[in-house]
Design a protein around this motif. Structure first.
Motif, PDB file in Angstrom:
ATOM      1  N   ALA A   1      56.772  -6.262  61.018  1.00 54.47           N
ATOM      2  CA  ALA A   1      55.411  -6.176  60.942  1.00 54.47           C
ATOM      3  C   ALA A   1      54.831  -5.140  61.771  1.00 54.47           C
ATOM      4  O   ALA A   1      54.024  -4.210  61.040  1.00 54.47           O
ATOM      5  N   ALA A   2      55.279  -4.790  62.753  1.00 57.07           N
ATOM      6  CA  ALA A   2      54.729  -3.828  63.866  1.00 57.07           C
ATOM      7  C   ALA A   2      54.867  -2.452  63.242  1.00 57.07           C
ATOM      8  O   ALA A   2      53.977  -1.684  63.103  1.00 57.07           O
ATOM      9  N   LEU A   3      56.065  -2.111  62.543  1.00 54.09           N
ATOM     10  CA  LEU A   3      56.446  -0.942  62.135  1.00 54.09           C
ATOM     11  C   LEU A   3      55.517  -0.591  61.064  1.00 54.09           C
ATOM     12  O   LEU A   3      54.901   0.544  60.702  1.00 54.09           O
ATOM     13  N   ILE A   4      55.427  -1.622  60.095  1.00 57.17           N
ATOM     14  CA  ILE A   4      54.383  -1.418  58.854  1.00 57.17           C
ATOM     15  C   ILE A   4      53.140  -1.304  59.146  1.00 57.17           C
ATOM     16  O   ILE A   4      52.586  -0.137  58.908  1.00 57.17           O
ATOM     17  N   TYR A   5      52.665  -1.688  60.373  1.00 58.52           N
ATOM     18  CA  TYR A   5      51.503  -1.603  60.770  1.00 58.52           C
ATOM     19  C   TYR A   5      51.068  -0.293  61.435  1.00 58.52           C
ATOM     20  O   TYR A   5      50.166   0.436  61.111  1.00 58.52           O
ATOM     21  N   TRP A   6      52.145   0.031  61.950  1.00 55.44           N
ATOM     22  CA  TRP A   6      52.085   1.481  62.733  1.00 55.44           C
ATOM     23  C   TRP A   6      52.044   2.448  61.809  1.00 55.44           C
ATOM     24  O   TRP A   6      51.459   3.554  61.901  1.00 55.44           O
ATOM     25  N   THR A   7      52.771   2.382  60.550  1.00 58.80           N
ATOM     26  CA  THR A   7      53.024   3.171  59.462  1.00 58.80           C
ATOM     27  C   THR A   7      51.791   3.545  59.012  1.00 58.80           C
ATOM     28  O   THR A   7      50.906   4.334  58.815  1.00 58.80           O
ATOM     29  N   LEU A   8      51.074   2.407  58.741  1.00 56.18           N
ATOM     30  CA  LEU A   8      49.695   2.307  58.084  1.00 56.18           C
ATOM     31  C   LEU A   8      48.542   2.823  58.838  1.00 56.18           C
ATOM     32  O   LEU A   8      48.025   3.638  58.471  1.00 56.18           O
ATOM     33  N   ARG A   9      48.494   2.752  60.173  1.00 58.83           N
ATOM     34  CA  ARG A   9      47.848   3.240  61.130  1.00 58.83           C
ATOM     35  C   ARG A   9      47.776   4.812  61.086  1.00 58.83           C
ATOM     36  O   ARG A   9      47.030   5.564  61.175  1.00 58.83           O
ATOM     37  N   PHE A  10      49.412   5.090  61.221  1.00 62.26           N
ATOM     38  CA  PHE A  10      49.585   6.570  60.978  1.00 62.26           C
ATOM     39  C   PHE A  10      48.788   7.211  59.756  1.00 62.26           C
ATOM     40  O   PHE A  10      48.508   8.316  59.779  1.00 62.26           O
ATOM     41  N   LEU A  11      49.207   6.574  58.615  1.00 61.57           N
ATOM     42  CA  LEU A  11      48.401   7.230  57.535  1.00 61.57           C
ATOM     43  C   LEU A  11      47.000   6.740  57.290  1.00 61.57           C
ATOM     44  O   LEU A  11      46.432   7.050  56.289  1.00 61.57           O
ATOM     45  N   ARG A  12      46.467   6.684  58.540  1.00 63.39           N
ATOM     46  CA  ARG A  12      45.028   6.367  58.622  1.00 63.39           C
ATOM     47  C   ARG A  12      44.351   5.111  57.841  1.00 63.39           C
ATOM     48  O   ARG A  12      43.296   5.396  57.247  1.00 63.39           O
ATOM     49  N   PHE A  13      45.260   4.179  57.614  1.00 61.47           N
ATOM     50  CA  PHE A  13      44.748   3.014  56.802  1.00 61.47           C
ATOM     51  C   PHE A  13      44.552   1.850  57.830  1.00 61.47           C
ATOM     52  O   PHE A  13      45.504   1.460  58.695  1.00 61.47           O
ATOM     53  N   PHE A  14      43.334   1.628  58.541  1.00 60.41           N
ATOM     54  CA  PHE A  14      43.085   0.823  59.662  1.00 60.41           C
ATOM     55  C   PHE A  14      43.091  -0.493  59.288  1.00 60.41           C
ATOM     56  O   PHE A  14      41.983  -1.223  59.259  1.00 60.41           O
ATOM     57  N   VAL A  15      44.322  -0.951  59.015  1.00 61.96           N
ATOM     58  CA  VAL A  15      44.178  -2.573  58.532  1.00 61.96           C
ATOM     59  C   VAL A  15      44.065  -3.386  59.887  1.00 61.96           C
ATOM     60  O   VAL A  15      44.783  -2.888  60.733  1.00 61.96           O
ATOM     61  N   HIS A  16      43.947  -4.594  59.734  1.00 59.07           N
ATOM     62  CA  HIS A  16      44.291  -5.571  60.837  1.00 59.07           C
ATOM     63  C   HIS A  16      45.475  -5.920  60.965  1.00 59.07           C
ATOM     64  O   HIS A  16      46.222  -6.204  59.717  1.00 59.07           O
ATOM     65  N   ILE A  17      46.303  -6.300  61.957  1.00 58.68           N
ATOM     66  CA  ILE A  17      47.665  -6.706  62.265  1.00 58.68           C
ATOM     67  C   ILE A  17      47.628  -8.106  61.254  1.00 58.68           C
ATOM     68  O   ILE A  17      48.833  -8.222  60.720  1.00 58.68           O
ATOM     69  N   ARG A  18      46.593  -9.082  61.141  1.00 65.56           N
ATOM     70  CA  ARG A  18      46.730 -10.064  60.585  1.00 65.56           C
ATOM     71  C   ARG A  18      47.019 -10.043  59.142  1.00 65.56           C
ATOM     72  O   ARG A  18      47.777 -10.740  58.682  1.00 65.56           O
ATOM     73  N   GLU A  19      46.330  -9.025  58.670  1.00 63.81           N
ATOM     74  CA  GLU A  19      46.567  -8.664  56.941  1.00 63.81           C
ATOM     75  C   GLU A  19      48.148  -8.176  56.799  1.00 63.81           C
ATOM     76  O   GLU A  19      48.868  -8.520  55.863  1.00 63.81           O
TER      77      GLU A  19
END
Lengths: 469, 725
Positions: free
Chosen positions: B109-127
């Motif tokens: 989940a953290a990797l998905i989260y970090w990837t999304l953040r890297f791609l400038r998708f500022f999602v919440h970790i809960r989502e």
């Protein structure tokens, strides 16, 4: 060395004295009549002061001073002054400029506000002023801790006479309490109580800086809703909406809850138990509001109800639990409003946002309000932001990253302490923006997808094998 | 001019149309890819019921721990997470988080989260956490497709993907918000199996390597990896016995086992178990056996003498078994190899947990599976499964042997424990897919040949032998075409019923977050009981930050995650004594319980009570387990004390110990004053349908701190001791 310092100090003192004497002397004015009505019915203390000011000096006076005791000055949320023009029935009110000011010879650290008259007051002339000032955190619960079944009693400290640097010929003060239950009040003759009103005065001919401390001890069960911190974030999207997110840290600022919370008593004998607690709040939101949500750190809170209207929308909501004295709740309210209602183009080509400052919750004090106005345009899109407000706030600029941002969005941060509902007035934020930047993010997405498809096309069609099969 | 110019354009366009026209093979590819794409999307959206109906939130109990640790991981980074000593749980013991969890889920989940953040998708970790399970379910369908393709054909693969996408047995553990280890583990499990089967089929090192990494991922994600490390050797053993030993198998197993084992040792929670624990010894035995086989093969090749080889074989096999047996015996006796754990025993013997480990038996998902839940979770797959087995046996290969073994063993385990239905689901789906695919293929080919008959009839002479054979076939079964059509209709009817059933089950049974309870009001309106979060949030906001909360272990994870307060015990049931202490406190008299609570520094006690709302999974109904678990460690607590003639009661006929124990008092404190249902006396418990037996409850050492609006959660404050003068 010491001697030289001493001489220096004397020199400074003399200089200060000289500069003072050139300042329009405080004694040139006198207050003919002062009437003060202090409304203690909620935890926001509102005082209406009517002053009839006369210039008894020889020179025209351009301004006058309002003095406040040091205990009040730190809780003073707002001071407004109006000049009353014309006679009865044809009265008009003219707002006057009020600025905090310092006086070097202030007795006992009294604080001052300088009211500038619309036109200088000539010798012998009189003017009637209506002053409104609002005090927060001025009701001190006593007893400090109460149980669920007790009602809340508070102290209010003030003076029976108006604190003023001028001579006051005649004055009266009224305190309005929320209920008839008044435990005690300091008697400064003549003083009497009738129903919900306590009257001090009339007092004649009081010298400048007269002070007669009084304490009123009375019942006040109105919700002491105090927002310890509010962060409002307004995101402008030039695609047509304004997203507002409000982070609240709410607390019950009244007498602390002591001991047991009994649910059975709370739900069956609601009228007599927990009378100082509150479990419903009302937020006044703009009309045409949509996508409203109400949640906290652990998810959605289902107890809310929205009524939309043409003038305003009302969001009735309940925290997860009733708030007793000292209990806290944090939550987030978010909503969206159409952009065209709030974003305009100034004559000079700049754009400006016109939105309401302050806290949308009804009858609440906000200790610290941070308003973040995110200029959600494209990274380099918005430039030179400047905010225009009717009162002083701390301003700051930050950078925020949101979806698909590369450079970041400029954020104008406006910060003000001690905010009351009276601060809910429009403010403007001006900035420049080129519409072409709106297209950058969609184009970025389009090109990203295009790239993906092209690569997959290339991958399918190009033979990457070294050896021919 | 215009006409002249137009004609080449037209020509061009007609050419391009011709070139655009797809060949049959391309059409098939397009169809396959689009079906797979649709299945992928379907698997994702079928799991979003809970988000639509409630909100994007984490469900149940364990996911809250996973969410909390993921949050920690994303905030503090991997090393902090890995070395995290959590003092908020198991007070005063604490818990070494990094060494006692399977980090796969959180890291994913953290990797998905970090990837999304890297791609400038500022999602919440809960989502991210909420949607991890559906995302991996979608990925599982892809693996299922390839697996099906491997063991049968592409058709079976597609059917398998479609079946697994909506199978309730899998959906139950992978709806949005069900952020649990199983969410990624089933994907990892199937991937490992698929890669291993592929490795056995090709004998390629790269596939075996892939399977080792798949195994590593599985080990990092879920304790269920033990199933892989036992099933794979078992499968190899079966292949050896059935004479299917080959170099391919040798390469695949050795590579997968050795690398997988080394990789698995990197997970701290697993550590050296692969060489030290009894559960993993089978794999090692088979590994050694493989070497013996290889050696024998070599010797056989060298000797070229059958008689001599027979003697050699006898000697080698006996000595190998002897050495292995001695090694195992010495290892076990010296304590180097740990014996099987209770959980493992309880898998092999369903009655074991009930007699020896009440803490395992107390969990509802560890109960033996009822027939109805098989039907509920598998629906038609239950009937298709044997048919699929038949097809598998008909076309036996290394791959089909594997799937048969996987299906049969996992189905056994599914019968032992309800939650293991999940493990069996992929196998059941794959085998059923074989049945469906093979049946449909046979039937449609019958239909097609029938259609071809008149054609072959008209062109006489050409392929006469073929047509004649078909004619004879027709003659033997006169209603073949109609029969095939009827059967096809039947199959599609069944499949559509399956789809309807799956949707219904998902929406009705498996999409409730169990944190928020919903009920239907008198006017058909939906009533929401959000009491859990009310209580947890109250704890979070209105208690001192270092307050210790005692509750039954079920709520431990939720209290730490949502209430952010220290708990005495939680859902990681690693210390039975500690749980028993809490069980003992709950089932003791108040003054005895007070001493226990003082010794544990307890500030607040939280109980869950359903008497007002009729919510049945509350602490009173769980109370007997507290007594049993408490009594298992502290013999002063005796179960019969709380029963009357072997019956558990809370009304006037209840035993005196029951009526005065802490749990009873805390649940029913001042409940006797309340009218819960019209026409019933005060203190009527709606969850159990009785009037309570003790309405005059006085608390001496505790006081009511908070009770939620529907009384579901009640929190009591433990008073400080009175001053001794």
């Amino acid at each position: 060395m010491a001697a030289r310092n001493w001489i220096f100090a004397v020199a400074v003192a003399v200089a200060v004295f000289l500069s003072l004497s050139t300042f329009s002397s405080a004694q040139d004015l006198q207050i003919v009549n002062a009437e003060r009505r202090i409304d203690l019915s909620s935890h926001i203390v509102k005082a209406f002061l009517t002053l009839k000011v006369e210039n008894i000096g020889k020179d025209p006076a351009a301004d006058m001073l309002l003095a406040f005791p040091p205990t009040q000055i730190k809780n003073l949320a707002m001071v407004q002054a109006l000049a009353v023009m014309g006679k009865k029935k044809k009265k008009t009110y003219l707002p006057l400029d009020v600025k905090p000011t310092e006086q070097p010879d202030a007795p006992n650290d009294a604080g001052y506000f300088l009211v500038s008259f619309a036109t200088p007051l000539g010798p012998g002339e009189t003017v009637t002023l209506e002053v409104l000032y609002i005090l927060t955190h001025s009701l001190e619960p006593f007893p400090v801790e109460i149980t669920q079944s007790e009602s809340q009693l508070v102290y209010y400290h003030d003076s029976a006479v108006v604190l003023s640097p001028y001579h006051v010929k005649q004055q009266t003060t009224f305190f309005k309490t929320p209920s008839t239950r008044v435990e005690s009040f300091t008697s400064v003759e003549p003083a009497n109580r009738a129903g919900k009103e306590i009257k001090y005065g009339p007092y004649e001919d009081r010298a400048p800086y007269s002070y007669a401390p009084v304490i009123v001890h009375f019942e006040n069960n109105s919700p002491f809703a105090v927002v310890e911190e509010l962060v409002r974030e307004i995101e402008i999207s030039h695609w047509g909406s304004l997203q507002i997110t409000e982070n609240y840290r709410l607390t019950h600022g009244g007498a602390r809850h002591k001991g047991v919370f009994s649910r059975v008593e709370y739900q069956s004998r609601r009228s007599i138990t927990g009378s100082s607690s509150f479990n419903a709040l009302l937020a006044v939101l703009p009309p045409r509001v949509n996508s409203v949500y109400y949640r906290d750190d652990i998810g959605n809170i289902s107890t809310s109800h929205l009524r939309t209207g043409f003038k305003k929308s009302e969001l009735e909501f309940e925290p997860r639990y009733p708030l007793f004295g000292g209990w806290r709740a944090t939550f987030v309210i978010g909503y969206r409003v159409p952009l065209e209602d709030y974003l305009f183009e100034a004559p000079d080509g700049r754009r400006y946002l016109n939105f309401t400052f302050g806290c949308p919750l009804v009858e609440t004090i906000v200790n610290k309000l941070t308003l973040k106005v995110g200029l959600v345009v494209l990274p380099e899109g918005s430039k030179d932001p400047s905010a225009v407000l009717p009162f002083t706030v701390n301003q700051d600029l930050q950078v925020k990253y949101s979806y698909l941002d590369i450079v970041g969005r400029t954020v104008v941060v406006l910060q003000k302490d001690n905010v009351v509902p009276t601060h809910n007035v429009p403010f403007q934020v001006y900035y420049t923006f080129k519409p072409i930047y709106m297209l950058a993010e969609p184009l970025m997405l389009v090109s990203a997808f295009f790239f993906v498809f092209v690569t997959s096309l290339a991958y399918v069609h190009i033979d990457l094998n070294i050896v021919k099969k | 001019m215009g006409a002249k110019k137009a004609s080449p354009d037209l020509l061009n366009s007609s050419f391009s149309f011709k070139s655009l026209k797809l060949k049959t093979k391309q059409q098939e590819l397009l169809l396959r890819v689009s079906i797979l794409g649709l299945v992928y999307v379907l698997a994702f959206i079928a799991r979003l019921f809970s988000v639509l109906r409630y909100e994007s939130m984490i469900h149940e109990f364990d996911p809250y721990f996973n969410y909390r640790t993921t949050l920690y991981l994303t905030e503090k980074g991997f090393y902090e997470f890995w070395n995290w000593f959590d003092s908020e749980s198991w007070y005063p013991l604490g818990r070494i988080i990094g060494g006692t969890l399977y980090p796969g889920l959180m890291v994913t989940a953290a990797l998905i989260y970090w990837t999304l953040r890297f791609l400038r998708f500022f999602v919440h970790i809960r989502e991210v956490c909420v949607l991890t399970a559906p995302f991996f379910a979608s990925n599982t369908t892809i693996v299922a497709y390839f697996f099906g393709k491997e063991i049968w054909d592409t058709g079976a693969g597609l059917v398998a993907a479609a079946l697994i996408a909506i199978c309730p047995g899998y959906i139950s553990r992978s709806v949005a918000g069900s952020y649990d280890n199983e969410a990624v583990a089933i994907f990892a499990l199937l991937l490992t199996f698929y890669l291993f089967v592929k490795a056995v089929k090709t004998g390629s090192l790269s596939w075996a390597l892939g399977s080792a990494f798949g195994y590593f991922y599985m080990v990092s994600a879920w304790g269920g990896y033990v199933f892989i490390i036992n099933l794979v050797p078992l499968y190899v053993l079966v292949l050896l016995i059935t004479g299917r030993y080959s170099m391919r198998l040798y390469v695949a197993y050795n590579c997968m086992y050795i690398l997988g084992m080394l990789l698995a040792m990197q997970i701290r929670f697993v550590g050296f178990q692969h060489v030290q624990s009894g559960e993993h010894m089978g794999a090692m035995g088979v590994f050694l056996l493989m070497q013996v086989f290889y050696f024998l093969d070599w010797v056989k090749y060298q000797l070229n003498d059958t008689k001599l080889f027979q003697t050699f074989l006898r000697i080698t096999v006996t000595s190998a078994i002897l050495v292995g047996g001695i090694a195992l015996g010495v290892g076990t006796a010296s304590g180097y190899i740990s014996p099987w754990t209770g959980r493992f025993y309880s898998l092999l013997d369903p009655t074991y947990a009930k007699d020896h480990i009440p803490i395992i038996a107390s969990v509802s998902e560890h109960q033996p599976t009822a027939w109805s839940s098989f039907m509920f979770d598998y629906h038609i797959l239950l009937f298709l499964f044997p048919a699929g087995l038949y097809f598998c046996f008909k076309r036996l290969s290394d791959a089909t042997i594997f799937i048969v073994m996987y299906g049969l063993t996992s189905l056994y385990f599914a019968g032992v424990m309800v939650r293991l239905i999940l493990v069996a689901t992929p196998a059941v789906c794959l085998i059923s897919a074989i049945a469906v695919s093979a049946t449909v293929k046979n039937l449609t080919s019958l239909l097609r040949t029938k259609q071809k008959v008149p054609q072959t009839g008209s062109t006489k002479g050409v392929g006469s032998s073929k047509s004649s054979s078909k004619v004879t076939l027709d003659q033997s079964q006169p209603f073949q075409k109609n029969g095939a059509i009827a059967l096809l209709v039947g199959v599609f009817y069944l499949l559509s019923r399956y789809a309807i059933h799956c949707t219904w089950v998902t929406s009705e049974a498996y999409s409730s977050p169990s944190i928020v309870l919903a009920a239907r009001g008198a006017h058909g309106n939906r009533i929401i009981f959000d009491d859990y979060r009310e209580a947890y949030y109250w704890l979070r906001q209105n208690t001192p930050t270092d307050a210790k909360v005692m509750s039954w272990w079920d709520y431990g994870y939720q209290i730490t995650a949502m209430g952010n307060r220290t708990v005495i015990v939680d859902n990681n049931t690693w210390n039975n004594t500690h749980i028993a202490t809490v069980g003992r406190a709950m089932s003791s008299y108040e003054d005895e319980a007070y001493d226990i609570m003082r010794s544990l520094d307890v500030n607040y006690v939280l109980v869950v009570f359903g008497g007002v709302t009729g919510y049945s999974s509350d602490d009173i109904n769980k109370f007997l387990w507290m007594v049993r678990i408490g009594g298992g460690v502290y013999p002063v607590i005796k179960e019969p004390d709380y029963l009357v003639n072997g019956e558990f009661r809370v009304d006037k006929g209840a035993s005196p110990k029951m009526l005065n124990c802490l749990m009873y008092k805390l649940c029913y404190y001042r409940f006797g004053e309340l009218v819960t249902e019209y026409g019933k006396p005060t203190g009527y418990d709606r969850a159990r349908g009785v009037e309570i037996g003790n309405k005059d409850i006085k608390l001496e050492h505790l006081e009511e701190a908070y009770t939620t609006s529907n009384w579901i959660v009640r929190i009591y404050r433990v008073k400080p001791p009175t001053n001794r003068l």
